[in-house]
Design a protein around this motif. Structure first.
Motif, PDB file in Angstrom:
ATOM      1  N   ALA A   1       2.552 -12.284  -3.538  1.00 24.10           N
ATOM      2  CA  ALA A   1       2.535 -13.533  -2.775  1.00 24.10           C
ATOM      3  C   ALA A   1       3.796 -13.673  -1.926  1.00 24.10           C
ATOM      4  CB  ALA A   1       2.391 -14.721  -3.720  1.00 24.10           C
ATOM      5  N   TYR A   2       4.944 -13.278  -2.484  1.00 25.80           N
ATOM      6  CA  TYR A   2       6.188 -13.339  -1.724  1.00 25.80           C
ATOM      7  C   TYR A   2       6.236 -12.270  -0.638  1.00 25.80           C
ATOM      8  CZ  TYR A   2       8.549 -16.802  -4.640  1.00 25.80           C
ATOM      9  OH  TYR A   2       8.921 -17.961  -5.266  1.00 25.80           O
ATOM     10  N   ALA A   3       5.682 -11.085  -0.919  1.00 24.13           N
ATOM     11  CA  ALA A   3       5.774  -9.975   0.032  1.00 24.13           C
ATOM     12  C   ALA A   3       4.721 -10.062   1.136  1.00 24.13           C
ATOM     13  CB  ALA A   3       5.639  -8.646  -0.711  1.00 24.13           C
ATOM     14  N   PHE A   4       3.485 -10.432   0.784  1.00 20.51           N
ATOM     15  CA  PHE A   4       2.371 -10.376   1.743  1.00 20.51           C
ATOM     16  C   PHE A   4       1.748 -11.737   2.037  1.00 20.51           C
ATOM     17  CE2 PHE A   4       2.050  -6.253  -0.684  1.00 20.51           C
ATOM     18  CZ  PHE A   4       2.674  -5.492   0.286  1.00 20.51           C
ATOM     19  N   GLY A   5       2.257 -12.814   1.448  1.00 18.14           N
ATOM     20  CA  GLY A   5       1.639 -14.112   1.665  1.00 18.14           C
ATOM     21  C   GLY A   5       0.423 -14.297   0.774  1.00 18.14           C
ATOM     22  N   ILE A   6      -0.532 -15.082   1.248  1.00 18.21           N
ATOM     23  CA  ILE A   6      -1.689 -15.437   0.437  1.00 18.21           C
ATOM     24  C   ILE A   6      -2.493 -14.212   0.030  1.00 18.21           C
ATOM     25  CG2 ILE A   6      -3.137 -15.817   2.468  1.00 18.21           C
ATOM     26  CD1 ILE A   6      -3.250 -17.777  -0.860  1.00 18.21           C
ATOM     27  N   MET A   7      -2.580 -13.195   0.902  1.00 14.68           N
ATOM     28  CA  MET A   7      -3.348 -12.004   0.559  1.00 14.68           C
ATOM     29  C   MET A   7      -2.651 -11.175  -0.511  1.00 14.68           C
ATOM     30  SD  MET A   7      -6.042 -12.391   2.190  1.00 14.68           S
ATOM     31  CE  MET A   7      -6.709 -10.898   1.472  1.00 14.68           C
ATOM     32  N   GLY A   8      -1.369 -11.429  -0.723  1.00 15.03           N
ATOM     33  CA  GLY A   8      -0.650 -10.721  -1.773  1.00 15.03           C
ATOM     34  C   GLY A   8      -1.129 -11.081  -3.164  1.00 15.03           C
ATOM     35  N   LEU A   9      -1.807 -12.226  -3.311  1.00 12.82           N
ATOM     36  CA  LEU A   9      -2.375 -12.588  -4.610  1.00 12.82           C
ATOM     37  C   LEU A   9      -3.361 -11.528  -5.084  1.00 12.82           C
ATOM     38  CD1 LEU A   9      -3.053 -16.397  -4.042  1.00 12.82           C
ATOM     39  CD2 LEU A   9      -1.221 -15.373  -5.387  1.00 12.82           C
ATOM     40  N   PHE A  10      -3.999 -10.851  -4.124  1.00 17.75           N
ATOM     41  CA  PHE A  10      -4.924  -9.771  -4.474  1.00 17.75           C
ATOM     42  C   PHE A  10      -4.257  -8.407  -4.383  1.00 17.75           C
ATOM     43  CE2 PHE A  10      -7.800  -6.441  -3.020  1.00 17.75           C
ATOM     44  CZ  PHE A  10      -8.704  -6.406  -4.075  1.00 17.75           C
ATOM     45  N   PHE A  11      -3.561  -8.135  -3.274  1.00 21.19           N
ATOM     46  CA  PHE A  11      -3.051  -6.797  -3.030  1.00 21.19           C
ATOM     47  C   PHE A  11      -1.811  -6.465  -3.873  1.00 21.19           C
ATOM     48  CE2 PHE A  11      -5.671  -7.185   0.762  1.00 21.19           C
ATOM     49  CZ  PHE A  11      -6.221  -5.911   0.822  1.00 21.19           C
ATOM     50  N   GLY A  12      -1.109  -7.473  -4.385  1.00 19.14           N
ATOM     51  CA  GLY A  12       0.028  -7.181  -5.253  1.00 19.14           C
ATOM     52  C   GLY A  12      -0.366  -6.398  -6.493  1.00 19.14           C
ATOM     53  N   PRO A  13      -1.321  -6.888  -7.292  1.00 20.77           N
ATOM     54  CA  PRO A  13      -1.775  -6.101  -8.446  1.00 20.77           C
ATOM     55  C   PRO A  13      -2.386  -4.766  -8.050  1.00 20.77           C
ATOM     56  CG  PRO A  13      -2.485  -8.384  -8.654  1.00 20.77           C
ATOM     57  CD  PRO A  13      -1.932  -8.229  -7.264  1.00 20.77           C
ATOM     58  N   VAL A  14      -3.050  -4.705  -6.891  1.00 15.15           N
ATOM     59  CA  VAL A  14      -3.651  -3.446  -6.451  1.00 15.15           C
ATOM     60  C   VAL A  14      -2.568  -2.402  -6.194  1.00 15.15           C
ATOM     61  CG1 VAL A  14      -4.900  -2.329  -4.558  1.00 15.15           C
ATOM     62  CG2 VAL A  14      -5.751  -4.467  -5.532  1.00 15.15           C
ATOM     63  N   VAL A  15      -1.452  -2.808  -5.580  1.00 17.78           N
ATOM     64  CA  VAL A  15      -0.370  -1.868  -5.299  1.00 17.78           C
ATOM     65  C   VAL A  15       0.189  -1.293  -6.601  1.00 17.78           C
ATOM     66  CG1 VAL A  15       1.990  -1.672  -4.416  1.00 17.78           C
ATOM     67  CG2 VAL A  15       0.251  -2.874  -3.082  1.00 17.78           C
ATOM     68  N   LEU A  16       0.446  -2.158  -7.585  1.00 14.11           N
ATOM     69  CA  LEU A  16       0.971  -1.671  -8.860  1.00 14.11           C
ATOM     70  C   LEU A  16      -0.066  -0.822  -9.591  1.00 14.11           C
ATOM     71  CD1 LEU A  16       2.923  -4.813 -10.159  1.00 14.11           C
ATOM     72  CD2 LEU A  16       3.791  -2.801  -8.954  1.00 14.11           C
ATOM     73  N   GLY A  17      -1.321  -1.234  -9.524  1.00 13.86           N
ATOM     74  CA  GLY A  17      -2.373  -0.433 -10.148  1.00 13.86           C
ATOM     75  C   GLY A  17      -2.535   0.918  -9.474  1.00 13.86           C
ATOM     76  N   ALA A  18      -2.407   0.944  -8.138  1.00 14.17           N
ATOM     77  CA  ALA A  18      -2.498   2.212  -7.415  1.00 14.17           C
ATOM     78  C   ALA A  18      -1.320   3.119  -7.760  1.00 14.17           C
ATOM     79  CB  ALA A  18      -2.539   1.946  -5.912  1.00 14.17           C
ATOM     80  N   LEU A  19      -0.152   2.534  -7.957  1.00 19.06           N
ATOM     81  CA  LEU A  19       1.014   3.318  -8.383  1.00 19.06           C
ATOM     82  C   LEU A  19       0.758   3.955  -9.745  1.00 19.06           C
ATOM     83  CD1 LEU A  19       3.941   4.283  -8.198  1.00 19.06           C
ATOM     84  CD2 LEU A  19       4.642   2.054  -9.139  1.00 19.06           C
ATOM     85  N   LYS A  20       0.227   3.174 -10.670  1.00 19.05           N
ATOM     86  CA  LYS A  20      -0.095   3.717 -11.990  1.00 19.05           C
ATOM     87  C   LYS A  20      -1.111   4.850 -11.882  1.00 19.05           C
ATOM     88  CE  LYS A  20      -2.418   2.500 -16.298  1.00 19.05           C
ATOM     89  NZ  LYS A  20      -3.172   1.464 -17.028  1.00 19.05           N
ATOM     90  N   ALA A  21      -2.154   4.644 -11.079  1.00 20.94           N
ATOM     91  CA  ALA A  21      -3.187   5.677 -10.912  1.00 20.94           C
ATOM     92  C   ALA A  21      -2.603   6.934 -10.277  1.00 20.94           C
ATOM     93  CB  ALA A  21      -4.329   5.134 -10.056  1.00 20.94           C
ATOM     94  N   THR A  22      -1.742   6.761  -9.274  1.00 24.29           N
ATOM     95  CA  THR A  22      -1.144   7.911  -8.603  1.00 24.29           C
ATOM     96  C   THR A  22      -0.257   8.709  -9.558  1.00 24.29           C
ATOM     97  OG1 THR A  22      -1.163   6.695  -6.508  1.00 24.29           O
ATOM     98  CG2 THR A  22       0.270   8.621  -6.640  1.00 24.29           C
ATOM     99  N   LEU A  23       0.538   8.009 -10.364  1.00 22.00           N
ATOM    100  CA  LEU A  23       1.392   8.704 -11.332  1.00 22.00           C
ATOM    101  C   LEU A  23       0.547   9.480 -12.341  1.00 22.00           C
ATOM    102  CD1 LEU A  23       4.121   5.978 -11.995  1.00 22.00           C
ATOM    103  CD2 LEU A  23       4.369   8.094 -10.680  1.00 22.00           C
ATOM    104  N   ARG A  24      -0.532   8.874 -12.808  1.00 23.93           N
ATOM    105  CA  ARG A  24      -1.370   9.557 -13.796  1.00 23.93           C
ATOM    106  C   ARG A  24      -2.018  10.803 -13.204  1.00 23.93           C
ATOM    107  NH1 ARG A  24      -6.109  10.667 -15.448  1.00 23.93           N
ATOM    108  NH2 ARG A  24      -7.111   9.751 -13.627  1.00 23.93           N
ATOM    109  N   VAL A  25      -2.599  10.664 -12.013  1.00 28.75           N
ATOM    110  CA  VAL A  25      -3.242  11.804 -11.369  1.00 28.75           C
ATOM    111  C   VAL A  25      -2.220  12.899 -11.049  1.00 28.75           C
ATOM    112  CG1 VAL A  25      -4.482  12.546  -9.298  1.00 28.75           C
ATOM    113  CG2 VAL A  25      -5.137  10.424 -10.446  1.00 28.75           C
ATOM    114  N   THR A  26      -1.027  12.489 -10.629  1.00 28.73           N
ATOM    115  CA  THR A  26       0.013  13.469 -10.308  1.00 28.73           C
ATOM    116  C   THR A  26       0.423  14.270 -11.535  1.00 28.73           C
ATOM    117  OG1 THR A  26       0.849  12.056  -8.524  1.00 28.73           O
ATOM    118  CG2 THR A  26       2.324  13.768  -9.357  1.00 28.73           C
ATOM    119  N   LEU A  27       0.663  13.583 -12.656  1.00 23.05           N
ATOM    120  CA  LEU A  27       1.081  14.281 -13.878  1.00 23.05           C
ATOM    121  C   LEU A  27      -0.017  15.201 -14.398  1.00 23.05           C
ATOM    122  CD1 LEU A  27       2.937  11.370 -15.724  1.00 23.05           C
ATOM    123  CD2 LEU A  27       3.955  13.338 -14.557  1.00 23.05           C
TER     124      LEU A  27
END
Length: 338
Positions: A300-326
């Motif tokens: 919400a602070y970084a992207f405004g109102i749309m950050g309410l959705f995309f904030g968790p997606v970014v962290l979830g995508a980071l987790k997925a990327t780390l898992r696939v990479t390892l």
């Protein structure tokens, strides 16, 4: 790195920076278009079995506009109708300005002219409104352009979605099987957040709104919309709104309705959030509630109102990327050395 590669790399970086600068003013609309297109894409695939890609995409854009505009118009009409009833019920004779002026003079010893002050204030307000009319026109124009841009973006994301995926597979320097694994992980995160965050908030707001209608809370449609938005924010949710409605009913001489709304909200609305949200997020995204909360607030602070959705997606995508990479690190080493 030779000179040619260095030049191309510098050119790519420069163009990326310029592209970010161009997108930044309309970032909210671009993110909203991506979210809407992603949610509608399964319908696009189904419709393409019966009609052309262009017709399917255009139909879904029209459906999306109707789905968003219709509730907005209903809310505005409800608020306008309530304001009109308040103005009609307002008895101007009950406001005795002379009596008020006399009481103020007795208390302070100062003569006041309320009518004159109101006229002067009205002139000042009119001057301010006129002075800012150009700014307001510019703001409205900007938002209209943003909405039009978002609709075009949704249309082309739906129409050319398959081409975009093919381009990603050709462009991203990863083996096809690794890309499929990574995109599948991110897809689970997107649907988990979309269903467990947005859809559950809509359900929770509507369920709470039913309680408002049943107990006769004014402007129930408007407050339902507010609760849907607030329900997307963990730790806050719809509690401030239905809590305020409980207090309102109690202060207006309806203690039974106040207790009934309180019990309904705590049990029914609370269970909706407690059971549906963890089920959806755990099943699709497998994200810890603390991670979701951090993503929502930080987004919400970084992207405004749309950050309410995309904030968790970014962290979830980071987790997925780390898992696939390892999991594929050895395979990636073999590809690079081969």
């Amino acid at each position: 790195m030779n000179l040619s590669k260095g030049f191309l790399l510098a050119l790519v970086v420069a163009l990326l920076v310029l592209s970010v600068i161009l997108i930044q003013p309309f970032l909210q609309y671009v993110l909203g278009a991506v979210l809407l297109a992603y949610a509608l894409y399964p319908l696009q695939v189904r419709l393409e079995e019966y009609t052309s890609t262009m017709v399917a995409a255009l139909s879904l854009v029209i459906l999306a506009v109707a789905g968003f505009v219709a509730p907005f118009v209903v809310v505005l009409a409800t608020v306008a109708d309530s304001a009109d009833r308040i103005l009609q019920d307002f008895d101007t004779d009950s406001v005795q300005i002379e009596v008020i002026e006399s009481q103020i003079e007795n208390l302070t010893g100062q003569e006041v002219d309320i009518a004159g002050e109101l006229v002067g204030s009205g002139r000042e307000i009119g001057t301010v409104v006129f002075g800012r009319s150009i700014e307001a026109f510019g703001t409205v124009t900007f938002h209209l352009i943003g909405i039009a841009l978002a609709l075009f973006f949704v249309y082309y994301l739906l129409k050319d979605g398959d081409d975009l995926l093919d381009w990603l597979y050709r462009t991203v320097p990863l083996p096809a099987d690794v890309q499929r694994d990574l995109y599948a992980e991110i897809d689970d995160v997107m649907w988990g957040v979309l269903f467990g965050h947005v859809f559950v908030a809509i359900v929770q707001g509507i369920v709470a709104g039913v309680g408002f209608v049943a107990t006769g809370v004014p402007n129930a449609v408007f407050w339902t919309t507010v609760m849907i938005v607030l329900a997307m924010v963990p730790l806050v949710g719809a509690i401030p709104v239905w809590g305020g409605a409980v207090v309102y009913l109690y202060l207006t001489g309806e203690p039974v309705l106040a207790v009934g709304l309180f019990v309904y909200s705590v049990i029914v609305v609370g269970l909706t959030d407690d059971y549906l949200r963890p089920f959806a997020v755990d099943r699709y995204a497998e994200l810890n509630p603390a991670v979701i909360l951090l993503g929502i607030l930080g987004g919400a602070y970084a992207f405004g109102i749309m950050g309410l959705f995309f904030g968790p997606v970014v962290l979830g995508a980071l987790k997925a990327t780390l898992r696939v990479t390892l999991e594929n690190w050895v395979q990636l080493d073999e590809v690079d050395t081969g």
